[in-house]
Design a protein around this motif. Structure first.
Motif, short mmCIF file in Angstrom:
data_model
loop_
_atom_site.label_atom_id
_atom_site.label_comp_id
_atom_site.label_asym_id
_atom_site.label_seq_id
_atom_site.Cartn_x
_atom_site.Cartn_y
_atom_site.Cartn_z
N ARG A 8 0.85 -1.19 0.00
CA ARG A 8 0.00 0.00 0.00
C ARG A 8 0.89 1.24 0.00
O ARG A 8 1.74 1.38 0.86
N LEU A 27 -2.92 -0.49 -8.37
CA LEU A 27 -4.30 -0.91 -8.09
C LEU A 27 -5.11 0.27 -7.56
O LEU A 27 -4.76 0.88 -6.55
N ASP A 49 -1.16 -0.72 -4.19
CA ASP A 49 -2.44 -0.07 -3.94
C ASP A 49 -2.23 1.44 -3.83
O ASP A 49 -1.52 1.92 -2.94
N THR A 51 -4.80 3.70 -3.73
CA THR A 51 -6.03 4.40 -3.33
C THR A 51 -5.78 5.38 -2.18
O THR A 51 -6.67 6.16 -1.84
N GLN B 63 -7.43 -4.72 1.07
CA GLN B 63 -7.60 -3.29 0.78
C GLN B 63 -8.49 -2.61 1.82
O GLN B 63 -8.52 -1.39 1.89
#
Lengths: 329, 182
Positions: A8, A27, A49, A51, B63
């Motif tokens: 992340r 991602l 990731d 996001t 996530q």
């Protein structure tokens, strides 16, 4: 799904550092990439990731908006400034996917989503030059109702599926990138490529490059803009043809300026520059709108099953311009 | 940091390939959330994350570290149905019931979106202060949830019965007035 390492990224610098790994993939919301990984069409070794990157929607000094790549589709569509100043973008996003997917999908991920060509997805049963270069294309002589009519090649007739990108191209959006060789900006219309003989190379991104933001320039005529999507179902389906348009008509009834882009017709969001040129300085009438649409579609090369798209695109362009200008048929 | 599922902390899976859907069903044995297409096309796996509806099949569980997930088991119980669940029963809004948990979770998220004034593809005026909770709006906003039995009319009726009063103009309709300032 292959095994991968999940990382992340806290910010763009960390993301591009992790993304420099040759097997890395960025991602976003996962609404396309996770599906492709499950189908074994994407096999990243490292999943970065992103996001956690900026999701802010910020006013720019010149009157534009800077949208962080991690902004969710819903957040962009509902943003007050987007609804008022760039309604074509709100409408395009709201016409895409479903409420659930719009809550997950990010702006950066939406830009980089891959084609929904059924032959591309059919790993076991179909040949695809995008998936396996040099293999051949079964869509060319197959069921190609949903495929491209503009800018395609003998190697690939797939279309780009994003609604949002069609609006962004009409709005002259600029994509902000960061990567191993530093930051740069690229007009969105130059980000995606036509297939040529390398349909597997879909963008002009450098290896490891990351989309960090999308910038909407100030564009006063975009207040009069809209998006129309024609599809097989009333909702939750990809476009057969879509039109994003903004138009500015002078007091004397002539078109001062116009921005038009098409979806569902090409390997990339298609800027209709020929139609725009045909409109500028001409009276805003249904006949001139039709003539502009004819000019854009003059180069169309339909396949066995998608010839209807040529006329559909002409009619949709004409209808959208009439809607925006209040001109009757 | 764990995931909170219906208020209880759950440890994340070690394997990042585990979808949120499989995590809920296989690891936590919360089988109310349904696996339909497993590719984002049907909506049967819809859950709420921090109050927002998402598709758990396209979500990797890792996530969602630190987030609060609500599944159908967190909405109501067989002997204590939530008002929306009761309305589904009353309006004959399900037949086989397979898509119903996703429909319910999606509807709760959809109502929250409408309360804050999020427009839809059929909203005529993008800059209107509130949402008109018409059958057309409900159908568009719920179009991510497919029902193979075709119980759509009952589903729309149940949603209208449960939520439409909030969106009616006037003192009783909270959302329109609340949305006006945004």
């Amino acid at each position: 799904m292959n095994e991968f390492r999940y990382e992340r990224a806290a910010d763009a610098a960390a993301a591009t550092q992790l993304g420099a790994h040759p097997a890395a993939k960025y991602l976003g919301g996962g609404t396309n990439l996770v599906d492709l990984m499950r189908e074994n069409l994407e096999r990243p070794g490292v999943l970065v990731d992103v996001t956690g990157l900026s999701a802010a929607i910020e006013e720019q000094a010149g009157g534009g908006l800077l949208i962080g790549a991690a902004a969710r589709n819903t957040a962009v569509a509902e943003h007050r400034a987007v609804r008022e100043r760039y309604p074509v973008l709100s409408r395009a996003i709201l016409n895409g996917a479903s409420g659930q997917i719009r809550n997950m999908a990010t702006v950066g991920g939406n830009v980089l989503q891959r084609t929904r060509c059924t032959y591309f997805y059919d790993d076991d049963g179909a040949r695809c030059n995008k998936r396996t270069p040099g293999q051949g294309c079964d869509a060319l002589g197959g069921f190609n109702r949903i495929h491209a009519i503009l800018g395609a090649s003998d190697h690939c007739v797939a279309t780009h599926p994003s609604d949002m990108c069609v609006a962004l191209v009409a709005l002259d959006a600029v994509v902000h990138l960061d990567g191993p060789n530093g930051a740069r900006a690229l007009p969105l219309v130059d980000l995606h490529r036509l297939p040529g003989d390398t349909p597997n190379v879909e963008t002009n991104l450098h290896p490891g490059e990351l989309i960090t933001a999308v910038e909407l320039p100030a564009l006063p005529l975009a207040r009069q803009s809209t998006y129309r999507k024609v599809r097989d179902r009333a909702s939750y389906a990809f476009a057969l043809v879509s039109v994003a348009a903004a138009v500015d008509v002078a007091d004397d009834g002539t078109v001062r300026d116009a921005r038009i882009a098409l979806g569902g017709v090409a390997h990339k969001p298609w800027r209709a520059s020929k139609a725009e040129a045909a409109l500028r300085g001409r009276p805003a009438t249904a006949a001139h709108f039709r003539a502009a649409a004819e000019a854009e579609l003059a180069d169309a090369r339909p396949l066995r099953d998608n010839g209807f798209k040529v006329e559909l695109a002409k009619r949709t362009i004409t209808a959208v311009l009439q809607e925006l200008t209040g001109v009757d048929a | 940091m764990p995931i909170a599922v219906n208020g209880s902390p759950a440890a994340l899976p070690d394997d990042p390939r585990v979808s949120l859907l499989d995590f809920l069903r296989e690891r936590l044995r919360l089988t109310g959330t349904k696996k339909g297409c497993n590719q984002g096309a049907c909506g049967a796996c819809t859950v709420l994350v921090d109050g927002e509806r998402i598709l758990s099949c396209l979500a990797l569980a890792v996530q969602y570290e630190g987030r609060a997930v609500t599944t159908i088991e967190g909405v109501g119980a067989p002997d204590a149905l939530a008002p929306l669940q009761q309305a589904f029963v009353g309006c004959d809004g399900f037949q086989c019931g397979y898509c119903t948990p996703g429909q319910i979770c999606s509807a709760l998220g959809m109502a929250a979106e409408a309360r804050r004034g999020v427009p839809s593809a059929v909203t005529a005026n993008l800059t209107a202060a509130g949402v008109d909770f018409t059958p057309e709006e409900v159908r568009e906003r719920m179009s991510g949830n497919l029902c193979r039995c075709g119980a759509y009319n009952g589903i729309v009726e149940a949603l209208r019965e449960t939520f439409a009063p909030e969106f009616e103009p006037g003192p009783a309709g909270g959302a329109r007035t609340a949305g006006a300032g945004r």
